[in-house]
Write an enzyme that holds these catalytic residues in place. Structure first.
Site, PDB file in Angstrom:
ATOM      1  N   SER A  49       0.793  -1.237   0.000  1.00 38.32           N
ATOM      2  CA  SER A  49       0.000   0.000   0.000  1.00 38.32           C
ATOM      3  C   SER A  49       0.821   1.282   0.000  1.00 38.32           C
ATOM      4  O   SER A  49       0.247   2.373  -0.001  1.00 38.32           O
ATOM      5  CB  SER A  49      -0.916   0.008   1.228  1.00 38.32           C
ATOM      6  N   SER A  50       2.144   1.201  -0.012  1.00 38.95           N
ATOM      7  CA  SER A  50       2.949   2.405   0.215  1.00 38.95           C
ATOM      8  C   SER A  50       3.524   3.022  -1.046  1.00 38.95           C
ATOM      9  O   SER A  50       4.081   4.123  -0.994  1.00 38.95           O
ATOM     10  CB  SER A  50       4.099   2.080   1.178  1.00 38.95           C
ATOM     11  N   GLY A  52       3.574   3.066  -5.769  1.00 36.68           N
ATOM     12  CA  GLY A  52       3.051   2.625  -7.053  1.00 36.68           C
ATOM     13  C   GLY A  52       1.550   2.484  -7.089  1.00 36.68           C
ATOM     14  O   GLY A  52       0.800   3.304  -6.553  1.00 36.68           O
ATOM     15  N   ALA A 112       5.174  -8.842   3.931  1.00 36.67           N
ATOM     16  CA  ALA A 112       3.891  -9.420   3.524  1.00 36.67           C
ATOM     17  C   ALA A 112       3.974 -10.921   3.291  1.00 36.67           C
ATOM     18  O   ALA A 112       2.946 -11.623   3.354  1.00 36.67           O
ATOM     19  CB  ALA A 112       3.384  -8.731   2.254  1.00 36.67           C
ATOM     20  N   TYR A 237       9.992  -8.106 -20.695  1.00 35.97           N
ATOM     21  CA  TYR A 237       8.925  -8.116 -19.692  1.00 35.97           C
ATOM     22  C   TYR A 237       7.975  -9.305 -19.895  1.00 35.97           C
ATOM     23  O   TYR A 237       8.132 -10.342 -19.258  1.00 35.97           O
ATOM     24  CB  TYR A 237       8.143  -6.796 -19.692  1.00 35.97           C
ATOM     25  N   LYS A 246       4.066 -13.224 -14.018  1.00 29.78           N
ATOM     26  CA  LYS A 246       2.750 -12.615 -14.225  1.00 29.78           C
ATOM     27  C   LYS A 246       1.755 -13.647 -14.758  1.00 29.78           C
ATOM     28  O   LYS A 246       0.572 -13.626 -14.405  1.00 29.78           O
ATOM     29  CB  LYS A 246       2.860 -11.431 -15.182  1.00 29.78           C
ATOM     30  N   VAL A 272       5.417   5.276 -14.202  1.00 28.85           N
ATOM     31  CA  VAL A 272       6.731   5.454 -13.586  1.00 28.85           C
ATOM     32  C   VAL A 272       6.620   5.042 -12.127  1.00 28.85           C
ATOM     33  O   VAL A 272       5.979   5.722 -11.321  1.00 28.85           O
ATOM     34  CB  VAL A 272       7.211   6.912 -13.687  1.00 28.85           C
ATOM     35  N   THR A 273       7.202   3.909 -11.785  1.00 27.42           N
ATOM     36  CA  THR A 273       7.225   3.434 -10.405  1.00 27.42           C
ATOM     37  C   THR A 273       8.652   3.031 -10.054  1.00 27.42           C
ATOM     38  O   THR A 273       9.505   2.873 -10.942  1.00 27.42           O
ATOM     39  CB  THR A 273       6.301   2.223 -10.201  1.00 27.42           C
TER      40      THR A 273
END
Length: 392
Positions: A49-50, A52, A112, A237, A246, A272-273
Site C-alpha cells: 500500500s505504500s 506505485g 507481507a 517483460y 505474471k 513510472v514506479t
C-alpha cells in the site's frame, strides 16, 4: 524533532534519501484528483500500500468510496544518517488523510510474505470488522523468504529462450543517455525463483488464510495487479522471466475463483514506479508513451479510481476474453503503439531529448522520492523523524 534540509543525492534512478514534505504533498495531490462518491461501508486489505499502484489504490479507495481497512507494506524508519524510505512518509500522510475522512484505516509495516504478518493482519481484521470485502494484491519485491521452508528466492530480470538487446534510458547529471543494454537468458532455476517471488503463491496464501479464519464477507472479491505492455518491451517483460511470474499470477486467479470468491487480475497501464524504473527499456518506453499521449497517459490514480468503480459495481466490469480487468486499453491502442514504435526506432543519442519526454520522466522518478513536487520549499528544513501511524 529533527529537521534537516534534504537534497536529492544518488545515482541514476536511486536516491539515498527521500523528502518527507514532498512525499506528503504527493499523497495530497493524488487525493485531490479523486472525485468523491457516496461511501458504502466497505472494508479492504491492500497488500503493498505504500508505493506505485498499491498506494494509488489505497488513496483512490479512501478518497472516492471511504473504505476502511488495512494496508501492508515494508518500509525503513529514519536513522541518524538517513531519512526514512519514501513509502514510510507516504504512509504517514495517507493515514492522516484517512483520519480526516473519518475512516478507520490501519497500516502494518512488515514483510507481507511472512506468516506472522498474516496472523497480525487477520487478528486486526477479526477484531475490528469481522471480515473484508476486497483484497488488492500489489507486491513488487526483489526477493522472498518462504516462511514454510525458510528458503530465500531471488527474482531475475532476464529473457527467456534467447538473449535480447534493447534500447534503454539512463541519466547522467540529469541529462538523458540512450544506451543499448544486453539481456541475458534466464536459467530454469531463475525463472522458477522469479515465479516464487512475483507469482501468485503468496496471493493465494493470503486468500486461503482469510478464508480459513472466516474473514471473507459475502460477495468478497480480490484483484492482483499485473501488466502486459508493448511488443517493444515484450522480450524483457511479458516474454521474459517477469512475464512468467505474471502468467502464474493470472493462473492463480483461476484457481482462487471458487466457493464464493471472485478473483481476477487487473492489467494496468505503464507508469513510472520504483519497480518499473529498474527494468531496462521501460524508462525509454514510458518516456516515449508520454511524448505521444501527453495528458492522455492515464496515471495510476486514474486507473485505480476506475478499478474501484468496477469493484463497487458503480461501473460494469471491463474484461477481456481471459477474464482479466483491462485498465490498459488506452496504452495498447493500435495508433498509440504505432506512434511509440516510430519514435523508438528514430531515437538516437543526438535526438533523445526531443523524441522522448525525458525531462518529464526524470522529474517523475524524483517525485517517487518526494522531490520536484510543486509547492514544496526544498531550501527549508523539514522534519525527518516522522512516526509510523499508530492504531486508533
Amino acid at each position: 524533532m529533527s529537521e534537516r534540509v534534504i537534497k536529492p543525492l544518488g545515482r541514476g534512478f536511486l536516491f539515498l534519501d527521500s523528502h518527507p514534505a514532498g512525499c506528503a504533498q504527493v499523497v495530497r495531490d493524488l487525493a485531490g484528483q479523486v472525485e468523491r462518491r457516496t461511501p458504502e461501508r466497505r472494508v479492504a486489505l491492500v497488500i503493498g500500500s505504500s508505493s506505485g499502484y498499491g498506494l494509488a489504490a489505497t488513496i483512490a479507495g479512501l478518497a472516492r468510496y471511504g473504505i476502511d481497512g488495512v494496508g501492508v507494506s515494508f518500509e525503513k524508519a529514519p536513522t541518524a544518517r538517513r531519512t526514512a524510505t519514501a513509502g514510510w512518509y507516504r504512509t504517514a500522510e495517507t493515514a492522516a488523510l484517512a483520519s480526516e475522512l473519518g475512516r478507520e484505516f490501519h497500516f502494518v509495516n512488515a514483510d507481507a510474505f511472512a506468516d506472522t504478518t498474516k496472523t497480525e493482519v487477520l487478528d486486526l481484521i477479526a477484531e475490528r470488522w469481522s471480515g473484508i470485502d476486497h483484497l488488492i494484491y500489489s507486491v513488487a519485491a526483489p526477493r522472498r523468504v518462504d516462511p514454510r521452508n525458510g528458503e530465500t528466492y531471488q527474482s531475475a530480470i532476464k529473457a527467456i529462450g534467447a538473449p535480447h538487446t534493447t534500447k534503454s534510458l539512463a541519466f547522467e547529471d540529469g541529462q538523458p543517455i540512450l544506451q543499448e543494454v544486453g539481456i541475458e537468458v534466464a536459467t530454469d532455476d531463475e525463472i522458477a525463483q522469479t515465479i516464487k517471488v512475483m507469482g501468485g503463491e503468496d496471493w493465494a496464501r493470503w486468500v486461503e488464510a482469510l478464508s480459513g479464519r472466516g474473514l471473507l464477507k459475502p460477495g468478497f472479491s480480490t484483484v492482483a495487479l499485473t501488466y502486459i505492455g508493448s511488443e517493444l518491451t515484450g522480450p524483457i517483460y511479458r516474454q521474459g522471466s517477469i512475464g512468467a511470474a505474471k502468467a502464474d499470477l493470472e493462473q492463480t486467479a483461476l484457481t482462487l475463483g471458487k466457493d464464493g470468491v471472485q478473483a481476477m487480475t487487473s492489467v494496468n497501464g505503464a507508469a513510472v514506479t520504483q519497480a518499473s524504473s529498474a527494468i531496462p527499456g521501460i524508462g525509454l518506453y514510458v518516456s516515449l508513451l508520454h511524448k505521444v499521449l501527453g495528458d492522455g497517459l492515464q496515471t495510476p490514480i486514474q486507473q485505480s479510481t476506475a478499478l474501484w468503480d468496477q469493484l463497487t459495481g458503480d461501473t460494469p466490469w471491463d474484461l477481456d476474453e481471459e477474464g482479466r480487468i483491462r485498465l490498459d486499453r488506452w496504452e495498447l491502442a493500435e495508433e498509440v503503439q504505432a506512434a511509440v514504435r516510430a519514435q523508438w526506432e528514430a531515437a538516437t543519442q543526438g535526438n533523445i531529448a526531443d523524441v522522448a519526454d525525458t525531462a518529464w520522466f526524470f522529474a517523475e522518478v524524483r517525485r517517487l522520492y518526494g522531490f520536484d513536487v510543486p509547492e514544496v520549499d526544498y531550501e527549508a528544513p523539514t522534519e525527518v523523524d516522522v512516526s509510523w501511524p499508530t492504531r486508533a
